[in-house]
Design a protein around this motif. Structure first.
Motif, PDB file in Angstrom:
ATOM      1  N   VAL A  32       0.840  -1.202   0.000  1.00  0.00           N
ATOM      2  CA  VAL A  32       0.000   0.000   0.000  1.00  0.00           C
ATOM      3  C   VAL A  32       0.877   1.254   0.000  1.00  0.00           C
ATOM      4  O   VAL A  32       0.639   2.208  -0.758  1.00  0.00           O
ATOM      5  CB  VAL A  32      -0.939   0.010   1.226  1.00  0.00           C
ATOM      6  CG1 VAL A  32      -1.632   1.369   1.375  1.00  0.00           C
ATOM      7  CG2 VAL A  32      -1.983  -1.089   1.107  1.00  0.00           C
ATOM      8  N   GLU A  36       2.480   1.742  -3.355  1.00  0.00           N
ATOM      9  CA  GLU A  36       1.495   2.270  -4.300  1.00  0.00           C
ATOM     10  C   GLU A  36       1.370   3.782  -4.139  1.00  0.00           C
ATOM     11  O   GLU A  36       1.206   4.524  -5.119  1.00  0.00           O
ATOM     12  CB  GLU A  36       0.135   1.605  -4.085  1.00  0.00           C
ATOM     13  CG  GLU A  36      -0.965   2.114  -5.012  1.00  0.00           C
ATOM     14  CD  GLU A  36      -2.334   1.574  -4.640  1.00  0.00           C
ATOM     15  OE1 GLU A  36      -3.335   2.124  -5.138  1.00  0.00           O
ATOM     16  OE2 GLU A  36      -2.418   0.609  -3.849  1.00  0.00           O
ATOM     17  N   GLY A  37       1.452   4.260  -2.903  1.00  0.00           N
ATOM     18  CA  GLY A  37       1.370   5.687  -2.638  1.00  0.00           C
ATOM     19  C   GLY A  37       2.692   6.410  -2.772  1.00  0.00           C
ATOM     20  O   GLY A  37       2.779   7.598  -2.442  1.00  0.00           O
ATOM     21  N   GLU A  56     -14.518  10.520   3.101  1.00  0.00           N
ATOM     22  CA  GLU A  56     -15.108  10.978   1.848  1.00  0.00           C
ATOM     23  C   GLU A  56     -15.828  12.320   2.031  1.00  0.00           C
ATOM     24  O   GLU A  56     -15.958  13.100   1.079  1.00  0.00           O
ATOM     25  CB  GLU A  56     -16.078   9.930   1.309  1.00  0.00           C
ATOM     26  CG  GLU A  56     -15.395   8.660   0.785  1.00  0.00           C
ATOM     27  CD  GLU A  56     -14.938   7.721   1.912  1.00  0.00           C
ATOM     28  OE1 GLU A  56     -14.276   6.715   1.594  1.00  0.00           O
ATOM     29  OE2 GLU A  56     -15.234   8.005   3.098  1.00  0.00           O
ATOM     30  N   GLU A  71      -4.382   2.968   3.636  1.00  0.00           N
ATOM     31  CA  GLU A  71      -5.201   2.795   2.427  1.00  0.00           C
ATOM     32  C   GLU A  71      -6.016   4.053   2.141  1.00  0.00           C
ATOM     33  O   GLU A  71      -6.096   4.515   0.996  1.00  0.00           O
ATOM     34  CB  GLU A  71      -6.117   1.586   2.598  1.00  0.00           C
ATOM     35  CG  GLU A  71      -5.371   0.258   2.608  1.00  0.00           C
ATOM     36  CD  GLU A  71      -6.274  -0.919   2.947  1.00  0.00           C
ATOM     37  OE1 GLU A  71      -5.919  -2.049   2.570  1.00  0.00           O
ATOM     38  OE2 GLU A  71      -7.324  -0.709   3.598  1.00  0.00           O
ATOM     39  N   ASP A  72      -6.618   4.630   3.189  1.00  0.00           N
ATOM     40  CA  ASP A  72      -7.395   5.864   3.014  1.00  0.00           C
ATOM     41  C   ASP A  72      -6.508   7.013   2.561  1.00  0.00           C
ATOM     42  O   ASP A  72      -6.889   7.813   1.700  1.00  0.00           O
ATOM     43  CB  ASP A  72      -8.087   6.240   4.328  1.00  0.00           C
ATOM     44  CG  ASP A  72      -9.224   5.296   4.685  1.00  0.00           C
ATOM     45  OD1 ASP A  72      -9.654   4.523   3.812  1.00  0.00           O
ATOM     46  OD2 ASP A  72      -9.668   5.333   5.853  1.00  0.00           O
ATOM     47  N   ARG A  82      -5.543   6.558  -1.070  1.00  0.00           N
ATOM     48  CA  ARG A  82      -6.701   6.686  -1.956  1.00  0.00           C
ATOM     49  C   ARG A  82      -7.216   8.122  -2.043  1.00  0.00           C
ATOM     50  O   ARG A  82      -7.623   8.586  -3.119  1.00  0.00           O
ATOM     51  CB  ARG A  82      -7.807   5.752  -1.464  1.00  0.00           C
ATOM     52  CG  ARG A  82      -9.097   5.756  -2.282  1.00  0.00           C
ATOM     53  CD  ARG A  82     -10.012   4.630  -1.852  1.00  0.00           C
ATOM     54  NE  ARG A  82     -10.340   4.703  -0.431  1.00  0.00           N
ATOM     55  CZ  ARG A  82     -11.402   5.364   0.062  1.00  0.00           C
ATOM     56  NH1 ARG A  82     -12.223   6.008  -0.759  1.00  0.00           N
ATOM     57  NH2 ARG A  82     -11.636   5.372   1.360  1.00  0.00           N
ATOM     58  N   LEU A  83      -7.189   8.844  -0.907  1.00  0.00           N
ATOM     59  CA  LEU A  83      -7.870  10.135  -0.846  1.00  0.00           C
ATOM     60  C   LEU A  83      -6.938  11.347  -0.770  1.00  0.00           C
ATOM     61  O   LEU A  83      -7.314  12.436  -1.230  1.00  0.00           O
ATOM     62  CB  LEU A  83      -8.813  10.167   0.362  1.00  0.00           C
ATOM     63  CG  LEU A  83      -9.943   9.136   0.361  1.00  0.00           C
ATOM     64  CD1 LEU A  83     -10.688   9.148   1.685  1.00  0.00           C
ATOM     65  CD2 LEU A  83     -10.906   9.420  -0.787  1.00  0.00           C
TER      66      LEU A  83
END
Length: 446
Positions: free
Chosen positions: A34, A37-38, A275, A398-399, A402-403
């Motif tokens: 993870v 990926e970031g 979100e 993960e958040d 993703r964000l």
């Protein structure tokens, strides 16, 4: 990171989506993937060499409340993470108080080779009597003596890394010559604390020397970091305090004859992203008020300060007499008071700033709102980047990936891909020359 049941946030194991398989290597590989990926620079692991057991002279409360009772050996954990990734830096905490320099030098040289130049060493001086007793010592060293030992320790380690020059390999199969012995050097170090012959049994690491991480907060610790560190891990609870620390630390680095821009200051920060802002604030309330038991915080405060607080009540006032009698508490109290003001403080308040969301700044909101807060810290010269602490595993990272990461990339504040092959290259740090290599002008030519 912690090779443990929790992150640095001691209530993380209680969050409903926290994964429970922290004794499985795939747990750490999943988190590493993870982070890669970031395009994170580095995952690095905090460590202690004892279970928290100062409180009540027993580990019972740490075990009962999951307050960091588990600390797995980091060699295997980072080996697993190295196998699962290609670019992510891999850092581990190794103590200068109880490990020998040769062991540490060999461990990190090996990790650097096997990972393709991605190792980093977080240098610590062990802080409490529980650690001492696990290594056959009745009482840990005093503060200044720990740093005196650490100065010599790191000098020996860097010389061991340098003991093989970069052009050591001959590999002449016909002549039967494997390596040039003139390029491999003994140390014959005889110091106050260590006697080390050398050379190291592992050739010079791909990075020359793996980057050094340091987190000294005292005056002596900050001077030590100014001399040795490539990355300085800080714990400043507000931007104003961080900016003041940043200026002071950079001045110390310059005073050591080093370029201030060659050392990165990285405050720890919690990120709670959702979100919508409402979702993020609801999460913040859960993490702040529902998951950390006060006894877990008090147990970890005892570990940090090397003082048994079992004879005190949580609502007892932290008096000047208490501050003067407890080794290691003064800096913490000063930092909390600087953040909250100089009014009366209870032990509950002080303990809550250990291993909870109050331990450092927290950025809360949507991806763009979190990016706004991080950008403000960065552009105001309060830091050179951040150490992102997890509220739970693996969801916090993960958040973030993703964000938040897409928003930082959109603003041109963060990389879209790795540009270097080693951790030093990705950090923009020069590769140091071996201390044994003679300058070209001093080489004799026939």
């Amino acid at each position: 990171m912690q090779a443990s049941n929790v992150s640095v946030y001691s209530g993380s194991w209680r969050y409903p989506s926290s994964m429970p398989d922290f004794l499985d290597l795939r747990y750490y590989q999943r988190i590493a993937r993870v982070l890669e990926e970031g395009t994170f620079d580095l995952m690095f692991f905090d460590d202690r060499l004892a279970m928290p057991s100062i409180y009540g002279s027993s580990p019972a409360e740490a075990v009962r409340y999951g307050a960091r009772p588990i600390k797995m050996d980091l060699t295997a954990v980072l080996g697993a993470a190295a196998a699962a990734t290609t670019h992510l830096g891999l850092g581990a905490t190794y103590s200068t108080t109880y490990y020998p320099p040769f062991h540490v030098a060999r461990t990190f040289a090996t990790l650097d080779h096997l990972s393709g130049g991605r190792a980093a060493w977080n240098v610590v001086t062990s802080v409490n009597d529980s650690e001492a007793r696990n290594f056959g010592v009745d009482q840990h060293l005093g503060h200044d003596e720990r740093y005196d030992r650490a100065e010599e320790f790191i000098e020996v380690v860097t010389k061991l890394w340098d003991s093989w020059e970069d052009d050591w390999l001959v590999m002449d199969r016909e002549a039967g010559i494997f390596a040039d012995p003139e390029k491999v050097h003994t140390l014959d170090h005889q110091g106050k604390y260590f006697s080390v012959q050398g050379p190291l049994t592992v050739p010079r690491p791909p990075q020359g020397r793996p980057p050094i991480i340091q987190a000294g907060q005292s005056g002596r610790g900050q001077r030590f970091a100014a001399r040795w560190a490539d990355l300085i891990f800080t714990a400043d609870p507000s931007q104003a305090i961080a900016a003041e620390h940043y200026r002071g630390q950079k001045e110390l680095i310059t005073a050591e004859g080093r370029s201030a821009d060659a050392v990165r200051l990285l405050p720890m920060a919690y990120v709670i992203v959702g979100e919508t802002e409402t979702i993020a604030r609801e999460k913040e309330d859960i993490f702040l008020n529902q998951l950390v038991h006060p006894m877990a915080s008090l147990t970890l405060l005892s570990e940090l300060t090397n003082h048994d607080f079992s004879g005190y009540g949580l609502d007892d006032e932290v008096t000047d007499e208490l501050i003067n009698s407890v080794s290691g508490i003064r800096g913490l109290v000063q930092g909390v008071k600087k953040h909250l003001g100089d009014g009366p403080m209870t032990l509950r308040t002080l303990a809550s700033h250990r291993a909870t969301l109050l331990q450092g700044p927290r950025f809360v909101g949507t991806g763009p709102q979190v990016a706004d807060q991080m950008q403000e810290w960065f552009e105001s010269r309060s830091c050179d980047g951040f150490v992102i602490a997890a509220t739970h595993f693996p969801g916090a990272f993960e958040d973030f990936v993703r964000l938040v990461v897409p928003e930082l990339r959109r603003r041109g504040l963060f990389r879209t891909h790795y540009t270097g092959s080693t951790l030093r290259e990705n950090l923009g740090l020069a590769r140091p020359a071996s201390s044994f290599t003679k300058p070209a002008s001093a080489t004799n030519h026939v």
